[in-house]
Motif scaffolding. Structure first.
Motif, short mmCIF file in Angstrom:
data_model
loop_
_atom_site.label_atom_id
_atom_site.label_comp_id
_atom_site.label_asym_id
_atom_site.label_seq_id
_atom_site.Cartn_x
_atom_site.Cartn_y
_atom_site.Cartn_z
N LYS A 192 0.86 -1.18 0.00
CA LYS A 192 0.00 0.00 0.00
C LYS A 192 0.90 1.24 0.00
O LYS A 192 1.01 1.98 0.98
CB LYS A 192 -0.92 -0.01 1.22
CG LYS A 192 -1.85 -1.22 1.26
CD LYS A 192 -2.72 -1.23 2.50
CE LYS A 192 -3.62 -2.46 2.53
NZ LYS A 192 -4.46 -2.51 3.76
N ALA A 193 1.57 1.43 -1.13
CA ALA A 193 2.53 2.52 -1.24
C ALA A 193 1.82 3.86 -1.41
O ALA A 193 0.77 3.95 -2.06
CB ALA A 193 3.47 2.27 -2.41
N ARG A 194 2.39 4.88 -0.82
CA ARG A 194 1.84 6.23 -0.92
C ARG A 194 2.99 7.23 -0.75
O ARG A 194 4.08 6.87 -0.31
CB ARG A 194 0.77 6.48 0.14
CG ARG A 194 1.28 6.37 1.57
CD ARG A 194 0.21 6.70 2.57
NE ARG A 194 0.66 6.52 3.95
CZ ARG A 194 1.31 7.44 4.65
NH1 ARG A 194 1.60 8.61 4.08
NH2 ARG A 194 1.67 7.22 5.90
N ARG A 195 2.71 8.47 -1.08
CA ARG A 195 3.70 9.52 -0.92
C ARG A 195 3.57 10.12 0.47
O ARG A 195 2.46 10.38 0.95
CB ARG A 195 3.47 10.61 -1.97
CG ARG A 195 4.43 11.78 -1.92
CD ARG A 195 4.13 12.74 -3.06
NE ARG A 195 4.97 13.93 -3.01
CZ ARG A 195 4.66 15.03 -2.33
NH1 ARG A 195 3.52 15.09 -1.65
NH2 ARG A 195 5.48 16.06 -2.32
N PHE A 196 4.69 10.35 1.15
CA PHE A 196 4.66 10.92 2.51
C PHE A 196 5.92 11.74 2.74
O PHE A 196 6.93 11.57 2.04
CB PHE A 196 4.54 9.81 3.57
CG PHE A 196 5.68 8.83 3.55
CD1 PHE A 196 6.81 9.03 4.33
CD2 PHE A 196 5.62 7.69 2.76
CE1 PHE A 196 7.86 8.13 4.32
CE2 PHE A 196 6.67 6.79 2.73
CZ PHE A 196 7.78 7.00 3.51
N GLU A 197 5.84 12.62 3.74
CA GLU A 197 7.00 13.43 4.12
C GLU A 197 7.87 12.63 5.08
O GLU A 197 7.39 12.06 6.05
CB GLU A 197 6.54 14.73 4.78
CG GLU A 197 5.77 15.64 3.84
CD GLU A 197 5.38 16.94 4.51
OE1 GLU A 197 5.80 17.15 5.68
OE2 GLU A 197 4.66 17.74 3.89
N VAL A 198 9.15 12.61 4.79
CA VAL A 198 10.07 11.73 5.51
C VAL A 198 10.35 12.22 6.92
O VAL A 198 10.39 11.42 7.87
CB VAL A 198 11.38 11.58 4.71
CG1 VAL A 198 12.40 10.74 5.50
CG2 VAL A 198 11.12 10.95 3.36
N THR A 242 10.49 13.96 0.46
CA THR A 242 9.34 13.05 0.39
C THR A 242 9.79 11.73 -0.21
O THR A 242 10.81 11.64 -0.90
CB THR A 242 8.21 13.65 -0.46
OG1 THR A 242 8.68 13.85 -1.80
CG2 THR A 242 7.70 14.95 0.13
N ALA A 243 9.01 10.70 0.06
CA ALA A 243 9.30 9.36 -0.47
C ALA A 243 8.00 8.67 -0.82
O ALA A 243 6.92 9.09 -0.39
CB ALA A 243 10.09 8.54 0.55
N LEU A 279 18.25 8.24 -6.34
CA LEU A 279 18.48 8.61 -7.74
C LEU A 279 17.18 8.72 -8.52
O LEU A 279 17.09 9.51 -9.47
CB LEU A 279 19.40 7.58 -8.40
CG LEU A 279 20.81 7.44 -7.80
CD1 LEU A 279 21.59 6.35 -8.51
CD2 LEU A 279 21.56 8.77 -7.86
N GLN A 280 16.17 7.93 -8.15
CA GLN A 280 14.91 7.93 -8.87
C GLN A 280 13.92 8.89 -8.20
O GLN A 280 14.10 9.27 -7.03
CB GLN A 280 14.33 6.51 -8.91
CG GLN A 280 15.24 5.48 -9.54
CD GLN A 280 15.56 5.78 -10.99
OE1 GLN A 280 14.71 6.33 -11.71
NE2 GLN A 280 16.77 5.45 -11.43
N PRO A 281 12.86 9.29 -8.91
CA PRO A 281 11.85 10.17 -8.30
C PRO A 281 11.22 9.53 -7.06
O PRO A 281 10.75 8.39 -7.11
CB PRO A 281 10.82 10.35 -9.43
CG PRO A 281 11.58 10.09 -10.68
CD PRO A 281 12.59 9.05 -10.34
N GLU A 282 11.24 10.27 -5.95
CA GLU A 282 10.66 9.85 -4.67
C GLU A 282 11.26 8.55 -4.15
O GLU A 282 10.65 7.84 -3.37
CB GLU A 282 9.14 9.72 -4.78
CG GLU A 282 8.45 11.05 -5.03
CD GLU A 282 6.94 10.95 -4.93
OE1 GLU A 282 6.38 9.89 -5.27
OE2 GLU A 282 6.32 11.93 -4.50
N SER A 283 12.48 8.24 -4.60
CA SER A 283 13.22 7.12 -4.00
C SER A 283 13.88 7.61 -2.72
O SER A 283 13.98 8.81 -2.47
CB SER A 283 14.25 6.56 -4.98
OG SER A 283 15.19 7.57 -5.32
N PRO A 358 13.19 2.06 -4.14
CA PRO A 358 13.17 2.57 -5.51
C PRO A 358 12.22 3.74 -5.74
O PRO A 358 12.35 4.43 -6.76
CB PRO A 358 12.73 1.36 -6.32
CG PRO A 358 11.92 0.54 -5.36
CD PRO A 358 12.58 0.73 -4.03
N GLY A 359 11.27 3.99 -4.85
CA GLY A 359 10.35 5.10 -5.05
C GLY A 359 9.17 4.73 -5.90
O GLY A 359 8.85 3.55 -6.11
N ALA A 360 8.50 5.74 -6.46
CA ALA A 360 7.29 5.54 -7.24
C ALA A 360 7.63 4.91 -8.58
O ALA A 360 8.60 5.31 -9.23
CB ALA A 360 6.56 6.87 -7.44
#
Length: 365
Positions: A192-198, A242-243, A279-283, A358-360
């Motif tokens: 259940k991946a989502r974007r969040f502030e680290v 963010t990740a 290196l990757q977006p949101e990784s 790896p991120g999104a």
């Protein structure tokens, strides 16, 4: 085409099998030939027929006994192994797998069944150990909050109740993952991946670790560290980092890495949790560092194995408990689920464990 045990096609030819029916047919033919031969001998030598009959019966009985023993002996062994399996002993194996008949096939099938049952039983025990290990942290933190309220150390204000509610919700989520954990080896556990502030996320994880440690020290419970002298430091750069990951699974990773680092820290040591953009977006590149004795190079490939407790001496006394050896194994499992990497990195002091997520995933245009 013959297939190997894992289902892949193989190039080896299947050995020619001789069925039991063919063996019994051969027995009948041999008995007839022996009787016929003895009758011909009797006619040429004028031997009485009764002697020939006795010799024929004895020869047929000896051959029948030999064939019967070759058939019943493996059956007796299979019966013994099957009885052991029914009593929960999955270590016994049938030795007649080299036979090229139906009994050899049956022996191979029983051995494969015993191996599968042994693996299922081992996974079940590991599942119970993993779940117990994961439930301990939120229960200890919740108990710490409630005991502080009961003892008058802190007031039952909304902030305290929100902390207790957060731990209760986390406990409920962990219980709900029991079914997911039971499917661990099948690789079908959903993320259940989502974007969040680290920064706020990791800050909450460190706060929970401090609460759990204080509770274990107050109750004197064993099996985990009771260190409150170790300082936890958070280093996130940039602050707005963010990740994209499964927050619950990532919590398992960070909490277990912190727990392992604190256990092996010297008195009044420092544990640093460092987060950087990958290196990757949101990784996310995450490191947990301590000031303990570190991990010997020859042991680094084994530290993420289940029930591995390591051989490095504890910096805070020889009588300290090394734990169950599950924390790092759980961390590796959660990282692998994300498709990331976890390993022991080179460090001039202490131990440094690096996690890369790896991120999104990229979406096609």
């Amino acid at each position: 085409m013959r297939r190997t045990r894992d289902g892949r096609p193989g190039n080896r030819r299947r050995p020619v099998q001789v069925s039991i029916a063919a063996k019994l047919g051969t027995l009948v033919v041999v008995s007839v030939f022996i009787t016929t031969g003895l009758v011909l001998v009797a006619l040429r030598t004028k031997t009485e027929l009764r002697f020939i009959t006795v010799f024929s019966v004895i020869a047929s009985m000896l051959i029948t006994q030999f064939v019967a023993h070759s058939l019943t002996s493996p059956l007796d062994e299979m019966n013994t192994v099957a009885r052991s399996i029914s009593h929960g002993d999955y270590t016994r194996r049938v030795s007649g797998v080299g036979r090229r008949d139906e009994l050899g096939d049956l022996a191979s099938t029983i051995n494969r069944m015993a191996e599968d049952l042994e693996a299922v039983d081992r996974n079940r025990k590991e599942l119970v150990a993993n779940v117990s290990h994961e439930l301990r942290t939120p229960i200890a933190a919740l108990r710490a909050v409630l005991e502080n309220v009961v003892d008058g150390v802190s007031a039952a204000d909304p902030e305290t109740m929100r902390t207790a509610l957060k731990q209760t919700e986390r406990l409920g989520r962990l219980v709900e993952t029991l079914l997911d954990l039971s499917r661990l080896d099948n690789g079908v556990i959903p993320l259940k991946a989502r974007r969040f502030e680290v920064w706020p996320y990791l800050s909450g994880v460190l706060k929970e670790a401090n609460l759990a440690s204080a509770q274990r020290r107050g109750t004197g419970s064993g099996g985990q560290h009771t260190r409150t002298d170790v300082h936890l430091h958070l280093d996130v750069s940039p602050p707005e980092l963010t990740a994209h990951a499964d927050a619950e699974r990532l919590h398992q990773v960070v909490a277990n890495l912190i727990d392992n680092a604190v256990k092996h820290s010297p008195p009044h040591g420092r544990v640093t949790v460092r987060a950087r953009r990958g290196l990757q977006p949101e990784s996310l590149d995450l490191e947990v560092m301590d000031e303990g004795p570190g991990i010997p190079e020859q042991e680094r490939h084994r530290v993420f194995e289940r029930f591995n407790r390591g051989r490095a001496p504890s910096p805070h006394g020889p009588g300290s408990d090394g734990g169950t050896g599950l924390g790092l194994a759980i961390a590796r499992w959660a990282v692998d689920l994300h498709g990331g990497r976890i390993g022991v990195a080179e460090s001039s002091r202490g131990c440094r464990i690096r996690v890369t997520l790896p991120g999104a995933p990229r979406t096609s245009a």
